[in-house]
Design an enzyme around this catalytic site. Sequence first.
Site, short mmCIF file in Angstrom:
data_model
loop_
_atom_site.label_atom_id
_atom_site.label_comp_id
_atom_site.label_asym_id
_atom_site.label_seq_id
_atom_site.Cartn_x
_atom_site.Cartn_y
_atom_site.Cartn_z
N HIS A 56 0.83 -1.21 0.00
CA HIS A 56 0.00 0.00 0.00
C HIS A 56 0.86 1.26 0.00
CE1 HIS A 56 -3.22 -2.73 0.81
NE2 HIS A 56 -2.78 -3.02 2.01
N HIS A 215 -7.09 -4.60 -0.94
CA HIS A 215 -6.42 -5.89 -1.15
C HIS A 215 -7.05 -6.64 -2.32
CE1 HIS A 215 -6.14 -4.98 3.22
NE2 HIS A 215 -4.88 -5.30 3.02
#
Length: 329
Positions: A56, A215
Amino acid sequence: MKKFMNQPDTMLTESLQGFAAAHADLVTLQLEPNYLVRAKKAQNKVAVISGGGSGHEPLHSGLLGYGMLDAVCPGFVFTSPSPDQMLAAAEAVECGKGVLFIVKNYAGDVMNFEMAAEMLSCESATVLTSDDVAVENSTYTTGRRGVAGTVIVEKVVGSLAETGADLATCKALGDRVNRRTASMGVALTSCTVPAAGKPTFELGEQELEMGVGIHGEPGRRREAMRPADEIVADLVKAILHDLAPAAGSEILLLVNGFAATPLMELYLLYNSAARLLQSHGLIISRSLVGNYTTALDMAGASITVCLLDDEIKQHWDSPVHTAALRWGM
């Protein structure tokens, strides 16, 4: 799958080593267990710590430094860091005023940060971010997911901690910012976890995933590709339904990329969202556009709105010096 890597199982360590070398003035890397701390330890303040699965970036490592985080615990790709990472990081940066964990609402992160807090010898508290309005529950969470709004929480709380505020005050502000923040994302492609070697899910050439997680979790629905204004209208509608802001409210508008969407497109999305929010009588007094909470190589973006007040604005505007955010220094 083509990626710049040597071996999947060494990718994280090599990336962390590269990040630490590139930003040696800001951060120091510790291995086994893995965690990052400020190059110069802060004194006489609440230690603010975050972390989560890698993939991320720049969340969270890029937000380490003055005005934001004191330590970051990076897990493997899309995998929670372990309690021993969190404990070691907390012990390294705690300086007499306790530890505040900022945790995205994913089951593994929550469980492991709770275990670390129980093992700490100092006082600690947790701010749980849950800004994603797309779903109430998902594969990874119980309740709403923590996504790009986490950046706003970390900036505001990090600023307050620099003033010497106590642990309870820092937690209270973090919880308040989280309640006043809502996000929703859309994906045009899937992401590819290096160890898996194939996309997490399949999207047709003319399909998008509305409400996708960071995700690659499923969103609200899969639908046909549409003009950007129509996509933004759906995202903004969900956010406004959640926040129910009064006309005349000041807001921070964050348009966040998932890594593979060009800035040209992100600014187009900002333009569309800004016009729509202003048509609802909202005042955009702060803004941020770029890749801040990404999903590996996913093409897509999210829109985040935070309802501002004087205190939140003060701490958003305050000086910050990190790899990913820096102003006022």
